[in-house]
Design a protein around this motif. Sequence first.
Motif, PDB file in Angstrom:
ATOM      1  N   GLU A  76      16.430  37.750  76.025  1.00 40.57           N
ATOM      2  CA  GLU A  76      16.285  38.205  74.543  1.00 40.57           C
ATOM      3  C   GLU A  76      16.691  37.014  73.981  1.00 40.57           C
ATOM      4  O   GLU A  76      16.471  36.587  72.734  1.00 40.57           O
ATOM      5  N   ARG A  86      17.233  40.517  70.566  1.00 46.63           N
ATOM      6  CA  ARG A  86      18.455  41.483  71.650  1.00 46.63           C
ATOM      7  C   ARG A  86      16.798  42.919  71.537  1.00 46.63           C
ATOM      8  O   ARG A  86      15.865  43.473  71.204  1.00 46.63           O
ATOM      9  N   GLU A 127      20.567  47.800  74.036  1.00 45.21           N
ATOM     10  CA  GLU A 127      22.045  48.761  73.018  1.00 45.21           C
ATOM     11  C   GLU A 127      22.159  48.532  74.486  1.00 45.21           C
ATOM     12  O   GLU A 127      21.755  49.823  75.471  1.00 45.21           O
ATOM     13  N   THR A 149      20.231  51.571  76.388  1.00 40.56           N
ATOM     14  CA  THR A 149      18.918  52.317  76.137  1.00 40.56           C
ATOM     15  C   THR A 149      17.508  50.966  75.082  1.00 40.56           C
ATOM     16  O   THR A 149      18.109  50.085  74.747  1.00 40.56           O
ATOM     17  N   THR A 204      16.092  48.824  72.103  1.00 46.87           N
ATOM     18  CA  THR A 204      15.859  48.470  71.098  1.00 46.87           C
ATOM     19  C   THR A 204      14.704  49.029  70.532  1.00 46.87           C
ATOM     20  O   THR A 204      13.696  49.385  71.565  1.00 46.87           O
TER      21      THR A 204
END
Length: 302
Positions: A40, A46, A49, A56, A58
Amino acid sequence: MEIRQLRYFISAATHLNFTRAARECFIVQTAMTQQIANLESEIGVRLFERGYRSLTLTPAGEVFLRDAREIVARAQAAGERARSFEEGYANLLRIGYHGEMVKEDLVGLLRQLRREGAKWKPLLCQKPQTELLDSLRDGVLDFIITLYGAFFEAEDWLEWEVLEEDRLMLAVSRDHPLAGRESITMAEVEEQPLVNFDEKNNEERAIELARSGRHPREYCRVEDHTSGEILIRSGWGAAIWVSRLCRPGLYPELAFLPITDHPGRERLVLAWRKGGLDPDQQALKDRLAAMLRAGAEGIVKK
């Protein structure tokens, strides 16, 4: 950015769980989370999440996942081609298959191709259905043999050919009270704890049964055929299998009972990527379909 990092990311995105992804990649969880954080940082967005107990993708992560899969698939295919040429082969036949349904058929099919001096070098891969579809879409496999699911219709990249329709049977241990029966009804199936495969087509089957007013009990779900067989043989549950799989010669410790009033049937299909076959592969696809339809007994010449 390294291929290894992309593999870690794909695993994490698939499982949405760093612990399971780390286990799949044979690394510790701290290494997994650090590699994802490094990735990242390198690309500047990112990818996940992170909640207290949730993970989850993004929107950027979803886009990156498609590209990551393509890169990894191309890298793997390049390595396979290089190894193939090194060993004196120019053509790989990469077949993925689902469970144990076509194991004996594949033995006969590949034996026949070898006897004919086929130029193709076969590579086989057994995976759960969803992973087969991912590998086919990403170009890691040329063909897959699996059970049809209605969700296939949403995959606009996918083509398939129906090989046969199978009725459904109940698999039980040889010492099960029902083992001596010639057949069974759905009302009786509903009384049995079932061992189900954790796959989409089984969800569709459950919905179909519910619509017909049937609600079988579920003992557990398994991710592979061997685990299901062990649970059935040890008497912890029964399972609804396609008739193609129900071969007493292969499973002498199991008994198979036709379900007389099951509302559905299963379709075995040969699938490939739309527009992904050259003329040689198209001809081979037709040959594979014909041989699989013939069945193992028609292929193997003793």
